[in-house]
Design a protein around this motif. Structure first.
Motif, PDB file in Angstrom:
ATOM      1  N   LEU A 126      -7.503  -2.264  17.074  1.00 10.29           N
ATOM      2  CA  LEU A 126      -8.835  -1.684  17.145  1.00 10.29           C
ATOM      3  C   LEU A 126      -9.783  -2.552  16.329  1.00 10.29           C
ATOM      4  O   LEU A 126      -9.525  -2.818  15.153  1.00 10.29           O
ATOM      5  CB  LEU A 126      -8.842  -0.269  16.560  1.00 10.29           C
ATOM      6  N   ALA A 127     -10.851  -3.011  16.930  1.00  2.00           N
ATOM      7  CA  ALA A 127     -11.841  -3.835  16.228  1.00  2.00           C
ATOM      8  C   ALA A 127     -13.189  -3.139  16.320  1.00  2.00           C
ATOM      9  O   ALA A 127     -13.775  -3.041  17.402  1.00  2.00           O
ATOM     10  CB  ALA A 127     -11.913  -5.234  16.832  1.00  2.00           C
ATOM     11  N   VAL A 132     -10.624  -4.376  11.442  1.00  5.85           N
ATOM     12  CA  VAL A 132      -9.610  -4.665  12.463  1.00  5.85           C
ATOM     13  C   VAL A 132      -8.360  -3.904  12.054  1.00  5.85           C
ATOM     14  O   VAL A 132      -7.781  -4.163  10.996  1.00  5.85           O
ATOM     15  CB  VAL A 132      -9.307  -6.171  12.579  1.00  5.85           C
ATOM     16  N   LEU A 133      -7.967  -2.949  12.876  1.00  5.92           N
ATOM     17  CA  LEU A 133      -6.808  -2.107  12.572  1.00  5.92           C
ATOM     18  C   LEU A 133      -5.708  -2.371  13.586  1.00  5.92           C
ATOM     19  O   LEU A 133      -5.947  -2.316  14.791  1.00  5.92           O
ATOM     20  CB  LEU A 133      -7.217  -0.633  12.578  1.00  5.92           C
ATOM     21  N   ASP A 134      -4.521  -2.695  13.107  1.00  6.98           N
ATOM     22  CA  ASP A 134      -3.356  -2.918  13.958  1.00  6.98           C
ATOM     23  C   ASP A 134      -2.439  -1.713  13.810  1.00  6.98           C
ATOM     24  O   ASP A 134      -1.836  -1.505  12.758  1.00  6.98           O
ATOM     25  CB  ASP A 134      -2.633  -4.202  13.547  1.00  6.98           C
ATOM     26  N   VAL A 140      -4.837  -2.861   8.056  1.00  7.93           N
ATOM     27  CA  VAL A 140      -6.278  -2.879   8.272  1.00  7.93           C
ATOM     28  C   VAL A 140      -6.859  -4.048   7.496  1.00  7.93           C
ATOM     29  O   VAL A 140      -6.481  -4.293   6.344  1.00  7.93           O
ATOM     30  CB  VAL A 140      -6.958  -1.583   7.781  1.00  7.93           C
ATOM     31  N   THR A 141      -7.767  -4.780   8.124  1.00  6.51           N
ATOM     32  CA  THR A 141      -8.517  -5.810   7.409  1.00  6.51           C
ATOM     33  C   THR A 141     -10.001  -5.484   7.496  1.00  6.51           C
ATOM     34  O   THR A 141     -10.459  -4.867   8.456  1.00  6.51           O
ATOM     35  CB  THR A 141      -8.266  -7.217   7.985  1.00  6.51           C
ATOM     36  N   VAL A 142     -10.735  -5.882   6.466  1.00  2.00           N
ATOM     37  CA  VAL A 142     -12.188  -5.747   6.431  1.00  2.00           C
ATOM     38  C   VAL A 142     -12.757  -7.130   6.156  1.00  2.00           C
ATOM     39  O   VAL A 142     -12.436  -7.749   5.133  1.00  2.00           O
ATOM     40  CB  VAL A 142     -12.638  -4.758   5.337  1.00  2.00           C
ATOM     41  N   ASP A 143     -13.542  -7.645   7.087  1.00  2.00           N
ATOM     42  CA  ASP A 143     -14.033  -9.021   6.998  1.00  2.00           C
ATOM     43  C   ASP A 143     -12.882  -9.998   6.833  1.00  2.00           C
ATOM     44  O   ASP A 143     -12.988 -11.009   6.143  1.00  2.00           O
ATOM     45  CB  ASP A 143     -15.021  -9.181   5.839  1.00  2.00           C
ATOM     46  N   ALA A 148      -5.765  -2.299   1.261  1.00  6.30           N
ATOM     47  CA  ALA A 148      -4.604  -1.522   0.813  1.00  6.30           C
ATOM     48  C   ALA A 148      -4.925  -0.037   0.873  1.00  6.30           C
ATOM     49  O   ALA A 148      -5.786   0.456   0.140  1.00  6.30           O
ATOM     50  CB  ALA A 148      -4.224  -1.918  -0.607  1.00  6.30           C
ATOM     51  N   LEU A 149      -4.248   0.673   1.767  1.00  6.18           N
ATOM     52  CA  LEU A 149      -4.503   2.093   1.956  1.00  6.18           C
ATOM     53  C   LEU A 149      -3.209   2.887   1.835  1.00  6.18           C
ATOM     54  O   LEU A 149      -2.132   2.397   2.182  1.00  6.18           O
ATOM     55  CB  LEU A 149      -5.114   2.355   3.341  1.00  6.18           C
ATOM     56  N   THR A 150      -3.318   4.116   1.356  1.00  9.72           N
ATOM     57  CA  THR A 150      -2.186   5.029   1.412  1.00  9.72           C
ATOM     58  C   THR A 150      -2.002   5.500   2.853  1.00  9.72           C
ATOM     59  O   THR A 150      -2.845   5.256   3.716  1.00  9.72           O
ATOM     60  CB  THR A 150      -2.430   6.249   0.513  1.00  9.72           C
ATOM     61  N   HIS A 151      -0.898   6.210   3.095  1.00  7.66           N
ATOM     62  CA  HIS A 151      -0.641   6.711   4.454  1.00  7.66           C
ATOM     63  C   HIS A 151      -1.782   7.607   4.928  1.00  7.66           C
ATOM     64  O   HIS A 151      -2.282   7.457   6.048  1.00  7.66           O
ATOM     65  CB  HIS A 151       0.673   7.489   4.485  1.00  7.66           C
ATOM     66  N   HIS A 152      -2.200   8.552   4.089  1.00  2.00           N
ATOM     67  CA  HIS A 152      -3.259   9.471   4.484  1.00  2.00           C
ATOM     68  C   HIS A 152      -4.573   8.724   4.717  1.00  2.00           C
ATOM     69  O   HIS A 152      -5.312   9.025   5.659  1.00  2.00           O
ATOM     70  CB  HIS A 152      -3.453  10.543   3.412  1.00  2.00           C
TER      71      HIS A 152
END
Length: 234
Positions: A126-127, A132-134, A140-143, A148-152
């Protein structure tokens, strides 16, 4: 033909009874994007929309955005057929009362269409704007920088990206976030939103609060950013 049915009904045969008279292997999973992605290969997806047709349409949109070119067929009751709008992302619809001959014809037509649809390369990415989320890689990347994200937090941001441009209530976010079966309440969404914003730096304003409703992430072309906030949001 391998068929996957997305339903919350414990009796998968009740979704489309006529399917039981056909020789196709049938599996079932909960109606969510992540469950679909974890379910393995299938040729056609049936989405149970008998009791909640509009929720099924929203789910279908998420499936098409993250799927692997697999056709999506909605199963609905005749009473709601006229209410389905053009935004529904399914390939076609079938009535729950359809007979085996009609079901088989629809499955064959849907399977034929699959050949000309995009392949796996565009599947789970998803972009939206700087994001950009795989889905498969759970990243997830930003620029271009990893986030770094938790599951929630990941699930929450994924739902906002899937529905970019559409304000969602806290209850809607909880219901669509996979893995939130541990008693997570709608108010916990606020805590996770604050945590996500804190990690977004200069893009924190893209996750917007819609007063009296919930949250929204604007629909932006890939790589774009946007300054300021529309009226009624913060």
């Amino acid at each position: 033909m391998q068929i996957l049915v997305l339903t919350s009904d414990p009796d998968v045969r009740a979704v489309l009874p006529g399917l039981d008279l056909l020789p196709h292997p049938v599996r079932a999973c909960r109606p969510s994007v992540q469950e679909f992605l974890s379910a393995g290969w299938c040729d056609v997806v049936l989405v149970d929309g008998r009791t909640q047709p509009f929720a099924a349409c929203e789910l279908s949109r998420g499936l098409v955005a993250t799927a692997r070119g697999i056709p999506v067929i909605g199963v609905i009751e005749e009473l709601v057929a006229s209410q389905i709008d053009e935004d529904c992302a399914v390939v076609q619809l079938v009535l729950a009362s359809a007979g085996p001959a009609e079901i088989d014809a629809r499955l064959r037509l849907a399977g034929r269409r699959r050949v000309v649809e995009p392949g796996p390369a565009a599947a789970a990415v998803l972009a939206v704007g700087p994001f950009v989320l795989d889905v498969h890689a759970w990243s997830v990347t930003v620029d271009g920088a990893p986030l770094a994200l938790t599951h929630h937090e990941f699930e929450l941001l994924k739902v906002l990206l899937l529905h970019a441009g559409r304000p969602l209530t806290r209850a809607q976010l909880v219901s669509e976030c996979d893995g939130w079966t541990d008693g997570t309440g709608p108010r916990a969404v606020d805590c996770h939103i604050r945590a996500i914003r804190a990690k977004l730096g200069r893009h924190r304003g893209l996750v917007r609060t819609v007063r009296g409703h919930g949250y929204v992430l604007p629909r932006l072309p890939p790589g774009a950013s946007e300054a300021g906030h529309p009226a009624g949001t913060t």
